[in-house]
Write a protein that holds these residues in place. Structure first.
Motif, PDB file in Angstrom:
ATOM      1  N   MET A  71       0.827  -1.201   0.000  1.00  0.00           N
ATOM      2  CA  MET A  71       0.000   0.000   0.000  1.00  0.00           C
ATOM      3  C   MET A  71       0.866   1.258   0.000  1.00  0.00           C
ATOM      4  O   MET A  71       0.640   2.196  -0.788  1.00  0.00           O
ATOM      5  CB  MET A  71      -0.926  -0.013   1.212  1.00  0.00           C
ATOM      6  N   LEU A  72       1.868   1.294   0.877  1.00  0.00           N
ATOM      7  CA  LEU A  72       2.745   2.456   0.956  1.00  0.00           C
ATOM      8  C   LEU A  72       3.628   2.581  -0.285  1.00  0.00           C
ATOM      9  O   LEU A  72       3.906   3.698  -0.753  1.00  0.00           O
ATOM     10  CB  LEU A  72       3.620   2.374   2.204  1.00  0.00           C
ATOM     11  N   LYS A  73       4.043   1.453  -0.820  1.00  0.00           N
ATOM     12  CA  LYS A  73       4.932   1.457  -1.992  1.00  0.00           C
ATOM     13  C   LYS A  73       4.268   2.127  -3.193  1.00  0.00           C
ATOM     14  O   LYS A  73       4.946   2.778  -4.004  1.00  0.00           O
ATOM     15  CB  LYS A  73       5.319   0.016  -2.328  1.00  0.00           C
ATOM     16  N   LYS A  74       2.944   1.990  -3.303  1.00  0.00           N
ATOM     17  CA  LYS A  74       2.236   2.632  -4.416  1.00  0.00           C
ATOM     18  C   LYS A  74       2.380   4.144  -4.374  1.00  0.00           C
ATOM     19  O   LYS A  74       2.495   4.805  -5.418  1.00  0.00           O
ATOM     20  CB  LYS A  74       0.754   2.247  -4.375  1.00  0.00           C
ATOM     21  N   ASP A  75       2.361   4.705  -3.173  1.00  0.00           N
ATOM     22  CA  ASP A  75       2.448   6.160  -3.031  1.00  0.00           C
ATOM     23  C   ASP A  75       3.875   6.656  -2.842  1.00  0.00           C
ATOM     24  O   ASP A  75       4.159   7.843  -3.056  1.00  0.00           O
ATOM     25  CB  ASP A  75       1.593   6.617  -1.849  1.00  0.00           C
ATOM     26  N   TYR A  76       4.773   5.754  -2.450  1.00  0.00           N
ATOM     27  CA  TYR A  76       6.167   6.116  -2.220  1.00  0.00           C
ATOM     28  C   TYR A  76       7.056   5.103  -2.946  1.00  0.00           C
ATOM     29  O   TYR A  76       7.648   4.215  -2.326  1.00  0.00           O
ATOM     30  CB  TYR A  76       6.478   6.150  -0.721  1.00  0.00           C
ATOM     31  N   PRO A  77       7.144   5.239  -4.271  1.00  0.00           N
ATOM     32  CA  PRO A  77       7.870   4.240  -5.088  1.00  0.00           C
ATOM     33  C   PRO A  77       9.341   4.096  -4.720  1.00  0.00           C
ATOM     34  O   PRO A  77       9.953   3.069  -5.027  1.00  0.00           O
ATOM     35  CB  PRO A  77       7.721   4.787  -6.520  1.00  0.00           C
ATOM     36  N   HIS A  78       9.903   5.119  -4.046  1.00  0.00           N
ATOM     37  CA  HIS A  78      11.325   5.058  -3.687  1.00  0.00           C
ATOM     38  C   HIS A  78      11.594   4.131  -2.513  1.00  0.00           C
ATOM     39  O   HIS A  78      12.765   3.854  -2.204  1.00  0.00           O
ATOM     40  CB  HIS A  78      11.828   6.462  -3.335  1.00  0.00           C
ATOM     41  N   LEU A  79      10.549   3.641  -1.842  1.00  0.00           N
ATOM     42  CA  LEU A  79      10.769   2.769  -0.688  1.00  0.00           C
ATOM     43  C   LEU A  79      11.565   1.532  -1.104  1.00  0.00           C
ATOM     44  O   LEU A  79      11.225   0.869  -2.091  1.00  0.00           O
ATOM     45  CB  LEU A  79       9.436   2.320  -0.082  1.00  0.00           C
ATOM     46  N   PRO A  80      12.600   1.182  -0.347  1.00  0.00           N
ATOM     47  CA  PRO A  80      13.356  -0.028  -0.665  1.00  0.00           C
ATOM     48  C   PRO A  80      12.611  -1.267  -0.190  1.00  0.00           C
ATOM     49  O   PRO A  80      11.684  -1.167   0.630  1.00  0.00           O
ATOM     50  CB  PRO A  80      14.643   0.163   0.139  1.00  0.00           C
ATOM     51  N   PRO A  81      12.984  -2.436  -0.669  1.00  0.00           N
ATOM     52  CA  PRO A  81      12.447  -3.661  -0.068  1.00  0.00           C
ATOM     53  C   PRO A  81      12.842  -3.707   1.416  1.00  0.00           C
ATOM     54  O   PRO A  81      13.869  -3.136   1.804  1.00  0.00           O
ATOM     55  CB  PRO A  81      13.130  -4.783  -0.860  1.00  0.00           C
ATOM     56  N   VAL A  82      12.034  -4.352   2.225  1.00  0.00           N
ATOM     57  CA  VAL A  82      12.338  -4.443   3.650  1.00  0.00           C
ATOM     58  C   VAL A  82      12.224  -5.879   4.142  1.00  0.00           C
ATOM     59  O   VAL A  82      11.490  -6.692   3.571  1.00  0.00           O
ATOM     60  CB  VAL A  82      11.404  -3.537   4.498  1.00  0.00           C
ATOM     61  N   LYS A  83      12.981  -6.160   5.176  1.00  0.00           N
ATOM     62  CA  LYS A  83      12.856  -7.427   5.902  1.00  0.00           C
ATOM     63  C   LYS A  83      12.044  -7.147   7.158  1.00  0.00           C
ATOM     64  O   LYS A  83      12.421  -6.290   7.963  1.00  0.00           O
ATOM     65  CB  LYS A  83      14.237  -7.991   6.248  1.00  0.00           C
ATOM     66  N   ILE A  84      10.937  -7.848   7.294  1.00  0.00           N
ATOM     67  CA  ILE A  84      10.032  -7.665   8.435  1.00  0.00           C
ATOM     68  C   ILE A  84      10.149  -8.878   9.335  1.00  0.00           C
ATOM     69  O   ILE A  84      10.019 -10.026   8.866  1.00  0.00           O
ATOM     70  CB  ILE A  84       8.576  -7.520   7.965  1.00  0.00           C
TER      71      ILE A  84
END
Length: 268
Positions: A71-84
């Motif tokens: 959801m956040l990635k759609k609005d903030y394409p610069h977000l890197p992949p994350v390990k949760i």
């Protein structure tokens, strides 16, 4: 970065009407308690989710933290992949909002770690998209909740001088079972008014609509509530659609007689 999502209890719960979208309108009091998960997020080479502690049912791709990332990635394409990584301690299927809390705290964590600049209102609106009670956990303060449980009015409610004890029977309540016996109706008196009454009056005034059906189907849950009153609770209730039951006491009670068949959390 690590945050610690907390659980909540419902003090009263009235199902007021069925909505055209299939959800139900309700009114309840959400009150935060100190049973917590631990949620860690770090940048990684690919999106991943791992967990420890209690076993989390379902597919990883259906986890609300993963959905929150997309959801956040759609609005903030610069977000890197994350390990949760989620260490699960809040009982599952207990009416405590653990999954919703994890989703809301994931949004808060992403906002902090990647400096998204989201306001409380922004995060609340994102959380609403993930689940009916997710939005509560953005601020995690006592509220009167209505509509689907995602609209709030802040209330002054401080139970810190009391001891809240939570009992979790070894029972799972499905959503279908919980709503199966519900007949929506507007209550005579709103919880917003009743919660202002002295706590000694709550037993007579404040109810959870799910208890009627669930207590008939699961006598052990009904027995836990009765046991809490016998142990001196000022007020006791099932939280949400169950199966957990909480009691509010003036002093920490001895509930060792319940510990053989139930998980008991003291002073939450």
């Amino acid at each position: 970065m690590i945050l610690f999502p907390n659980a909540k209890i419902n003090i009263g719960l009235n199902i007021t009407e069925r909505r055209p979208d299939g959800y139900h309108n309700l009114e309840t009091i959400f009150y935060p308690i100190n049973i917590k998960d631990a949620l860690e997020v770090v940048a990684g080479e690919e999106l991943s989710f791992t967990s420890s502690g209690l076993d989390i049912p379902g597919r990883v791709e259906d986890n609300l933290c993963i959905k929150g990332y997309h959801m956040l990635k759609k609005d903030y394409p610069h977000l890197p992949p994350v390990k949760i990584h989620l260490h699960k301690n809040i009982p599952i299927g207990a009416g405590l909002g653990g999954g919703s809390a994890d989703a809301a705290f994931f949004i808060k964590l992403m906002n902090q770690q990647f400096k998204l600049g989201l306001s409380v209102d922004d995060m609340t609106n994102y959380a609403r998209k993930l689940g009916a009670d997710c939005a509560f956990f953005i601020e995690s303060k006592p509220v009167f909740a209505f509509e689907k449980g995602d609209e709030f009015e802040t209330i002054r409610l401080d139970l810190s001088k009391y001891k809240i004890v939570l009992v979790m029977p070894d029972v799972h309540i499905s959503t279908a079972e919980a709503f199966g016996g519900i007949k929506p109706a507007m209550p005579k008196d709103s919880l917003l008014e009743l919660i202002a009454e002295p706590i000694t009056e709550w037993r007579k005034l404040i109810k959870n609509d799910f208890e009627n059906t669930i207590f008939k189907n699961h006598v052990e849950i009904r027995g836990v509530k009765a046991s809490l009153y016998e142990a001196g609770a000022i007020y006791a209730s099932m939280s949400g659609s169950g199966a957990s039951v909480f009691g509010i006491f003036e002093q920490t009670p001895d509930l060792s007689f319940l510990e053989a068949e139930n998980e008991v959390f003291y002073d939450v």
